[in-house]
Design an enzyme around this catalytic site. Sequence first.
Site, short mmCIF file in Angstrom:
data_model
loop_
_atom_site.label_atom_id
_atom_site.label_comp_id
_atom_site.label_asym_id
_atom_site.label_seq_id
_atom_site.Cartn_x
_atom_site.Cartn_y
_atom_site.Cartn_z
N GLU A 241 0.80 -1.32 0.15
CA GLU A 241 0.08 -0.12 0.03
C GLU A 241 0.94 1.32 -0.01
O GLU A 241 0.59 2.06 -0.78
CB GLU A 241 -0.99 0.03 1.16
CG GLU A 241 -1.96 -1.22 1.23
CD GLU A 241 -3.26 -1.05 0.23
OE1 GLU A 241 -3.16 0.10 -0.37
OE2 GLU A 241 -3.82 -1.87 0.13
N ARG A 245 0.56 3.94 -3.15
CA ARG A 245 -0.02 5.10 -2.71
C ARG A 245 1.21 6.20 -2.68
O ARG A 245 0.76 7.46 -3.35
CB ARG A 245 -0.87 5.10 -1.42
CG ARG A 245 -1.88 4.16 -1.71
CD ARG A 245 -2.88 4.07 -0.65
NE ARG A 245 -3.77 2.98 -0.59
CZ ARG A 245 -4.94 2.82 -0.09
NH1 ARG A 245 -5.69 3.75 0.18
NH2 ARG A 245 -5.53 1.45 -0.06
N ASP A 369 -4.83 -9.58 -8.30
CA ASP A 369 -4.93 -8.77 -9.49
C ASP A 369 -3.73 -7.85 -9.90
O ASP A 369 -3.39 -8.19 -11.31
CB ASP A 369 -5.99 -7.76 -8.88
CG ASP A 369 -5.73 -7.07 -7.45
OD1 ASP A 369 -4.67 -7.35 -6.98
OD2 ASP A 369 -6.69 -6.39 -6.91
N GLU A 503 -12.44 0.12 -9.69
CA GLU A 503 -12.11 -0.60 -10.85
C GLU A 503 -12.86 -0.52 -12.43
O GLU A 503 -12.44 -0.57 -13.30
CB GLU A 503 -11.88 -1.99 -10.55
CG GLU A 503 -10.79 -2.22 -9.43
CD GLU A 503 -11.08 -1.51 -8.25
OE1 GLU A 503 -12.25 -1.36 -7.77
OE2 GLU A 503 -9.98 -1.28 -7.28
C1 DMJ Z 1 -6.42 0.57 -4.88
O1 DMJ Z 1 -5.76 0.71 -3.71
C2 DMJ Z 1 -5.66 -0.26 -5.78
O2 DMJ Z 1 -6.35 0.04 -7.09
C3 DMJ Z 1 -5.26 -1.53 -5.52
O3 DMJ Z 1 -4.50 -1.92 -6.61
C4 DMJ Z 1 -6.44 -2.33 -5.40
N1 DMJ Z 1 -7.53 -1.85 -4.76
C5 DMJ Z 1 -7.65 -0.36 -4.35
C6 DMJ Z 1 -8.81 0.36 -4.66
O4 DMJ Z 1 -10.13 -0.30 -4.76
#
Ligand code: DMJ
Length: 612
Positions: A241, A245, A369, A503
């Site tokens: 994260e 971010r 993902d 998404e």
């Molecule tokens: C985000 O922090 C990013 O897109 C991450 O890859 C997956 N999920 C969240 C948002 O849903």
Amino acid sequence: MTTPALLPLSAAGYPPCRRTLRLSEKFILLLILSAFITLCFGAFFFLPDNSKHKRFDLGLEGRAHPSHRHTQGGEACKRKGDKIRADHERALQEAKEKLRKSREELQAEIQTEKNKVMEDLKKKDPGPKPLPPVPMPKVVGVSDGEPPEPDVKEKRDKIREMMKHAWDSYRQYGWGHNELKPLAKKGHSTNIFGNSQLGASIVDALDTLYIMGLHEEFKDGQEWIEQNLDFGVNAEVSVFEVNIRFIGGLLAAYYLSGQEVFKLKAVQLAEKLLPAFNTPTGIPWAMVNLKSGVGRNWGWASAGSSILAEFGTLHMEFVHLTYLTGNPVMHIRKLLAKMDRPNGLYPNYLNPRTGRWGQHHTSVGGLGDSFYEYLLKAWLMSDKTDSEARKTYDDAIEAIERHLIRKSNGGLTFIGEWKNGHLERKMGHLACFAGGMFALGADGSPDDKAGHYLQLGAEIAHTCHESYDRTVLKLGPEAFKFDSGLEAVAVRQNEKYYILRPEVIETYWYMWRFTHDPKYRQWGWEAAQAIDKYCRVSGGFSGVKDVYSSNPTYDDVQQSFFLAETLKYLYLLFSSDDLMPLESWVFNTEAHPLPVLHLGNITLPGSEPAQR
Ligand code: DMJ
């Protein structure tokens, strides 16, 4: 027989009068005396020496001795005494003046002193080593993008207004906290940020502000970062994260604005994350303490494993850091390439100590993902030279299509989850990003399958739109099923929430860029209106707990990714294609744009020479 001297000293046993001492008594006396002399002698050495004395010397030495007055030493002592008296008087005067000053004047003086000390310290400490100069990658299309159609422009303006509302509310009620509680109107944080105030929403929102032309707000955020963002805190954070971010956000802000501070902060933070890679395999821990560097994994993860979507989503940011700093970083991909994969699939769990897979669970949604996303984007970001990344992506997607992608009875294409040889016919909101990924990867796919992957992207976009359209609020649930007559609807109560996720809108945007089919703008606008109607409150935007209820309750969190991703993708959807062109920019998984690196003949330290 015992001698009397050793007998108890009772009156009965002691001789009444004796003038001489016995030999043994003399010996004891001598012993005591010699111990006393040794003590005195020793004390002489342990006493502070003259120079130490001087520290406590108030200059009174000699003054009290009139006999010194007329000697040369006496003159010197007099001069010294006068000086001391003058010093004392001056100090007294200064103290009196200070007392006459107002509180504000005193505070200002203290501040000036403090600043002086800080300046001196800065002069002594040259600070972080300057980074080696590297050519700035080509940065194009970072502003404007105004659409020619007035109705589209109106929609775009509305999205910008929503961003203003989200930002202003955070600015007013949650400034410096990681996120905002828009109903309670106060700061919020979760364990991914280690409960320390790192201003996650500021860092995540910066590039969106920049792209939307909200420059005052951008400056405000920059100032906070310059003055407050400190990574030396005792906080256990999520490596993934923080990477997507913070490092992603800071790098994007650097490339867009050219402000060095963002690059320096990104590099400082990356250094704090590096101890997470100290595992027997080099696969990083999920969490690391920024201060101590101690890492560990989530308690809930299968058999102490690290998570595929977490350790597999570091590549883009670290390639950029390698480019900017000249430090080699990491090669997780090489380790994965050597491993056996059940059915060609990548399980979501990998033990960083043993290097073995954990539970055989594969998903394109949560836990898996962005691993796949980063394989494709590593190739794109390398100006399509990283053919190893492309091949790994193609192989992985082929296995996913074979084992995880199905059509429902109602004709909806969905991506299920593979659990120990069994396909669960459930798709998460997170997996909806894959529609955009398939479209983005279409060009360059093997065996001339570009058309096929673009079509697959369109089908996933359609399914995800259905998951929104079949709810009361027209917002998508967290997970939806394709089982027992169910088509794209959530069953369990704890899967009915919508937390402002991006998404589905992300996929609409990619599909719009590649097809210009107006339905994607239409679908995006439906989602924007629903968010504005059901998630907007006076203190910002909140997630909702049940998208099938006409009277939803709020979760009272304005997620930082709402500003970083959801609103950015919506804005881009209603902008012209020359804003952030996909030939020049690659968006990280948190929607932070990083420029394509046209490295030519340059080889990054630690990587193979680039091949075309
Ligand atoms: C985000 O922090 C990013 O897109 C991450 O890859 C997956 N999920 C969240 C948002 O849903």
